[in-house]
Design a protein around this motif. Structure first.
Motif, PDB file in Angstrom:
ATOM      1  N   ASP A  98       0.295  -7.098 -23.223  1.00 31.98           N
ATOM      2  CA  ASP A  98       1.981  -7.036 -23.275  1.00 31.98           C
ATOM      3  C   ASP A  98       2.430  -7.069 -21.888  1.00 31.98           C
ATOM      4  O   ASP A  98       2.222  -6.162 -21.086  1.00 31.98           O
ATOM      5  CB  ASP A  98       2.628  -5.679 -23.976  1.00 31.98           C
ATOM      6  N   THR A  99       3.117  -8.319 -21.554  1.00 39.63           N
ATOM      7  CA  THR A  99       3.539  -8.520 -20.008  1.00 39.63           C
ATOM      8  C   THR A  99       4.909  -8.154 -19.856  1.00 39.63           C
ATOM      9  O   THR A  99       5.415  -8.138 -18.649  1.00 39.63           O
ATOM     10  CB  THR A  99       3.393  -9.958 -19.624  1.00 39.63           C
ATOM     11  N   THR A 100       5.391  -7.762 -20.881  1.00 45.45           N
ATOM     12  CA  THR A 100       6.865  -7.499 -20.663  1.00 45.45           C
ATOM     13  C   THR A 100       7.356  -6.490 -19.742  1.00 45.45           C
ATOM     14  O   THR A 100       8.277  -6.560 -18.926  1.00 45.45           O
ATOM     15  CB  THR A 100       7.514  -7.087 -22.402  1.00 45.45           C
ATOM     16  N   ALA A 101       6.621  -5.360 -19.792  1.00 44.68           N
ATOM     17  CA  ALA A 101       6.937  -4.229 -18.895  1.00 44.68           C
ATOM     18  C   ALA A 101       6.464  -4.508 -17.487  1.00 44.68           C
ATOM     19  O   ALA A 101       6.954  -4.189 -16.561  1.00 44.68           O
ATOM     20  CB  ALA A 101       6.333  -3.156 -19.226  1.00 44.68           C
ATOM     21  N   ASP A 102       5.378  -5.364 -17.466  1.00 46.83           N
ATOM     22  CA  ASP A 102       4.807  -5.740 -15.972  1.00 46.83           C
ATOM     23  C   ASP A 102       5.846  -7.032 -15.563  1.00 46.83           C
ATOM     24  O   ASP A 102       6.248  -6.677 -14.353  1.00 46.83           O
ATOM     25  CB  ASP A 102       3.537  -6.509 -16.291  1.00 46.83           C
TER      26      ASP A 102
ATOM     27  N   ARG B  84       9.121  -6.921 -16.277  1.00 48.96           N
ATOM     28  CA  ARG B  84      10.431  -6.173 -15.898  1.00 48.96           C
ATOM     29  C   ARG B  84      10.266  -5.416 -14.551  1.00 48.96           C
ATOM     30  O   ARG B  84      11.094  -5.240 -13.821  1.00 48.96           O
ATOM     31  CB  ARG B  84      10.535  -5.133 -17.019  1.00 48.96           C
ATOM     32  N   ASP B  85       9.042  -4.985 -14.362  1.00 49.27           N
ATOM     33  CA  ASP B  85       8.687  -4.362 -13.040  1.00 49.27           C
ATOM     34  C   ASP B  85       8.803  -4.954 -11.884  1.00 49.27           C
ATOM     35  O   ASP B  85       9.329  -4.767 -10.821  1.00 49.27           O
ATOM     36  CB  ASP B  85       7.341  -3.509 -13.204  1.00 49.27           C
ATOM     37  N   TYR B  86       8.252  -6.485 -12.271  1.00 50.52           N
ATOM     38  CA  TYR B  86       8.101  -7.392 -11.101  1.00 50.52           C
ATOM     39  C   TYR B  86       9.660  -7.797 -10.826  1.00 50.52           C
ATOM     40  O   TYR B  86       9.884  -7.727  -9.557  1.00 50.52           O
ATOM     41  CB  TYR B  86       7.463  -8.608 -11.741  1.00 50.52           C
ATOM     42  N   TYR B  87      10.687  -8.018 -11.727  1.00 52.76           N
ATOM     43  CA  TYR B  87      11.790  -8.315 -11.438  1.00 52.76           C
ATOM     44  C   TYR B  87      12.586  -7.340 -10.761  1.00 52.76           C
ATOM     45  O   TYR B  87      13.559  -7.554  -9.951  1.00 52.76           O
ATOM     46  CB  TYR B  87      12.645  -8.923 -12.689  1.00 52.76           C
ATOM     47  N   ASP B  88      12.348  -6.148 -11.164  1.00 51.09           N
ATOM     48  CA  ASP B  88      13.172  -4.963 -10.402  1.00 51.09           C
ATOM     49  C   ASP B  88      12.536  -5.015  -8.803  1.00 51.09           C
ATOM     50  O   ASP B  88      13.567  -4.443  -8.027  1.00 51.09           O
ATOM     51  CB  ASP B  88      12.605  -3.620 -11.017  1.00 51.09           C
ATOM     52  N   ARG B  89      11.535  -5.299  -8.733  1.00 48.15           N
ATOM     53  CA  ARG B  89      10.891  -5.259  -7.292  1.00 48.15           C
ATOM     54  C   ARG B  89      11.367  -6.415  -6.358  1.00 48.15           C
ATOM     55  O   ARG B  89      11.488  -6.341  -5.037  1.00 48.15           O
ATOM     56  CB  ARG B  89       9.522  -5.236  -7.087  1.00 48.15           C
ATOM     57  N   ILE B  90      11.565  -7.517  -7.049  1.00 41.70           N
ATOM     58  CA  ILE B  90      12.064  -8.571  -6.247  1.00 41.70           C
ATOM     59  C   ILE B  90      13.724  -8.846  -6.003  1.00 41.70           C
ATOM     60  O   ILE B  90      14.071  -9.552  -4.985  1.00 41.70           O
ATOM     61  CB  ILE B  90      11.499 -10.223  -6.857  1.00 41.70           C
ATOM     62  N   ARG B  91      14.489  -8.100  -6.967  1.00 37.14           N
ATOM     63  CA  ARG B  91      15.712  -8.223  -6.949  1.00 37.14           C
ATOM     64  C   ARG B  91      16.386  -7.679  -5.833  1.00 37.14           C
ATOM     65  O   ARG B  91      17.258  -8.240  -5.100  1.00 37.14           O
ATOM     66  CB  ARG B  91      16.491  -7.361  -8.082  1.00 37.14           C
ATOM     67  N   PRO B  92      15.703  -6.591  -5.167  1.00 36.26           N
ATOM     68  CA  PRO B  92      16.552  -6.180  -3.688  1.00 36.26           C
ATOM     69  C   PRO B  92      16.327  -7.147  -2.429  1.00 36.26           C
ATOM     70  O   PRO B  92      16.991  -7.131  -1.478  1.00 36.26           O
ATOM     71  CB  PRO B  92      15.797  -4.803  -3.595  1.00 36.26           C
ATOM     72  N   LEU B  93      15.440  -8.101  -2.867  1.00 32.26           N
ATOM     73  CA  LEU B  93      15.016  -9.234  -1.832  1.00 32.26           C
ATOM     74  C   LEU B  93      15.879 -10.281  -2.005  1.00 32.26           C
ATOM     75  O   LEU B  93      15.772 -11.318  -1.197  1.00 32.26           O
ATOM     76  CB  LEU B  93      13.570  -9.460  -1.594  1.00 32.26           C
ATOM     77  N   ASN B  94      16.888 -10.288  -3.136  1.00 33.07           N
ATOM     78  CA  ASN B  94      17.744 -11.357  -3.258  1.00 33.07           C
ATOM     79  C   ASN B  94      17.187 -12.614  -3.864  1.00 33.07           C
ATOM     80  O   ASN B  94      17.203 -13.565  -3.520  1.00 33.07           O
ATOM     81  CB  ASN B  94      18.713 -11.837  -2.302  1.00 33.07           C
ATOM     82  N   LEU B  95      15.954 -12.317  -4.683  1.00 33.17           N
ATOM     83  CA  LEU B  95      15.300 -13.229  -5.363  1.00 33.17           C
ATOM     84  C   LEU B  95      15.274 -12.967  -6.944  1.00 33.17           C
ATOM     85  O   LEU B  95      15.434 -11.994  -7.434  1.00 33.17           O
ATOM     86  CB  LEU B  95      13.813 -13.048  -4.962  1.00 33.17           C
ATOM     87  N   THR B  96      15.338 -13.991  -7.701  1.00 35.33           N
ATOM     88  CA  THR B  96      15.152 -14.320  -9.142  1.00 35.33           C
ATOM     89  C   THR B  96      14.368 -15.252  -9.517  1.00 35.33           C
ATOM     90  O   THR B  96      14.223 -16.488  -9.026  1.00 35.33           O
ATOM     91  CB  THR B  96      16.840 -14.487  -9.530  1.00 35.33           C
ATOM     92  N   PRO B  97      13.850 -15.044 -10.791  1.00 39.30           N
ATOM     93  CA  PRO B  97      12.736 -16.018 -11.293  1.00 39.30           C
ATOM     94  C   PRO B  97      13.491 -16.985 -11.947  1.00 39.30           C
ATOM     95  O   PRO B  97      14.337 -17.022 -12.972  1.00 39.30           O
ATOM     96  CB  PRO B  97      12.030 -15.143 -12.294  1.00 39.30           C
ATOM     97  N   LEU B  98      13.273 -18.169 -11.583  1.00 43.07           N
ATOM     98  CA  LEU B  98      13.823 -19.699 -12.024  1.00 43.07           C
ATOM     99  C   LEU B  98      13.419 -19.587 -13.556  1.00 43.07           C
ATOM    100  O   LEU B  98      14.323 -20.081 -14.474  1.00 43.07           O
ATOM    101  CB  LEU B  98      13.311 -20.763 -11.298  1.00 43.07           C
ATOM    102  N   TRP B  99      12.247 -19.364 -13.921  1.00 43.89           N
ATOM    103  CA  TRP B  99      11.794 -19.501 -15.299  1.00 43.89           C
ATOM    104  C   TRP B  99      12.571 -18.692 -16.329  1.00 43.89           C
ATOM    105  O   TRP B  99      12.363 -19.208 -17.481  1.00 43.89           O
ATOM    106  CB  TRP B  99      10.266 -19.257 -15.299  1.00 43.89           C
TER     107      TRP B  99
END
Length: 356
Positions: free
Chosen positions: A10-14, A16-31
């Protein structure tokens, strides 16, 4: 022996955690947004709508008692698309509003980089002065204010009669806002000094001839008033000579006489006649379009919604919305859109459907 399928992690939690970590760097996943950013076909937030002039006119007249044209600079009721309130936009790229000027009033001189059109809806005898040339307004006239041109409006009446005058403003304000390229400036004087006689530009450029020493480099047409009496006659002649187009009726586009292109670099304009009893086929285009009814009555079926229109009404057709026009009596429609920009970018698409 059958091997039991392995459980997928189940990668949903992983994620979500990844998105939370890249957000402060002003990054967002294109996919996560690719399909919204690059849709299979246009997905405009705008919706079809119609504004009935008979309902709006009393409110315009009421505004005259609340604020003067000079205090307001421009006394206008903005036609906002119902789906995008607060943005002063009728489509994603265009602004529209109904402007009122009462007898004796002056809307002071200013200029801005936004290109503007005025389509006269009601009343006659007001004027606009653009770049030192004045023109008197009559219903159905299409008048241009080029980018960064000084312009003021007034209402002195004509032939001893002064009456309220209302016109439809069309501007590329949302387009310029998108580019963060807006500039404006107020004039030192309330009204411009008139430097050329009325009709000067039409006399020089309105007969398929150009002064031999003229070197026009501006992107906007040198004619700034296309009188309705001439445009209507052109439609009448076309109606006599050929059958109406099954989708559009008799439709003509306004042109820059020096280039054959649109009169304005960001806004294309048209005038079309729907014969009495016309029942058009369905068509669609990517340029969201604003229509002003000059004469007659009919129906616009837009994206499955039916709108019955009459004289002086305004309606909007969003990008890629199917449109089918019909006329219970002979009707004339003025329209404008961002077609020149889409053509320049090579992204304009049209479809003319064969209705069952």
């Amino acid at each position: 022996m059958t091997t039991a399928p392995q459980a997928q992690p189940d990668t949903t939690a992983d994620r979500r955690d990844y998105y939370d970590r890249i957000r402060p760097l002003n990054l967002t996943p294109l996919w996560e947004s690719l399909h919204a950013l690059v849709p299979r076909e246009p997905q405009t937030p705008c919706v079809p709508a119609l504004w009935r002039y008979d309902e709006i006119r009393p409110l315009l007249m009421e505004s005259a008692a609340l604020i003067t044209a000079e205090e307001a600079v421009r006394r206008v009721l903005v036609l906002e698309n119902p789906a995008i309130p607060g943005r002063s936009s009728i489509t994603q790229s265009l602004y529209a509003g109904l402007q009122l000027i009462m007898p004796g009033e002056v809307a002071p001189s200013h200029r801005h980089v936004q290109s503007a059109l005025r389509f006269i809806v009601d009343g006659k005898g007001a004027y606009t002065t653009v770049g030192g040339e004045r023109t008197t307004m009559y219903p159905g006239d299409f008048i241009i204010t080029p980018s960064w041109a000084w312009h003021d409006h007034g209402n002195e009446g004509i032939e001893g009669v002064a009456e309220p005058v209302v016109w439809l403003d069309g501007l590329d304000i949302p387009m310029l806002r998108f580019f963060d390229a807006g500039f404006a400036e107020n004039d030192d004087a309330k009204v411009q000094q008139v430097a050329r006689p009325e009709g000067h530009s039409l006399a020089r450029f309105g007969h398929n001839m150009v002064p031999v020493r003229h070197d026009h480099v501006a992107p906007t047409s040198p004619i700034f008033n296309y009188p309705y009496v001439r445009s209507r006659e052109a439609l009448a002649q076309l109606q006599k000579q050929e059958a109406p187009d099954a989708w559009l009726g008799h439709k003509l586009r306004y042109v820059n006489p020096l280039t054959g292109g649109a009169p304005m670099p960001t806004i294309g304009t048209n005038l079309q006649l729907l014969p009495r009893g016309f029942a058009g086929k369905t068509h669609r285009a990517t340029d969201g379009t604003v229509y002003s009814v000059v004469e007659g009555r009919g129906t616009a079926e837009i994206g499955g919604q039916r709108f019955d229109f009459g004289p002086r009404d305004t309606f909007v057709v969003p990008s890629w919305a199917p449109l089918r026009l019909s006329a219970s009596e002979e009707a004339v429609l003025f329209s404008f859109s961002d077609r020149p920009v889409q053509q320049a970018m090579g992204v304009l698409r049209e479809a003319f459907l064969q209705d069952a």
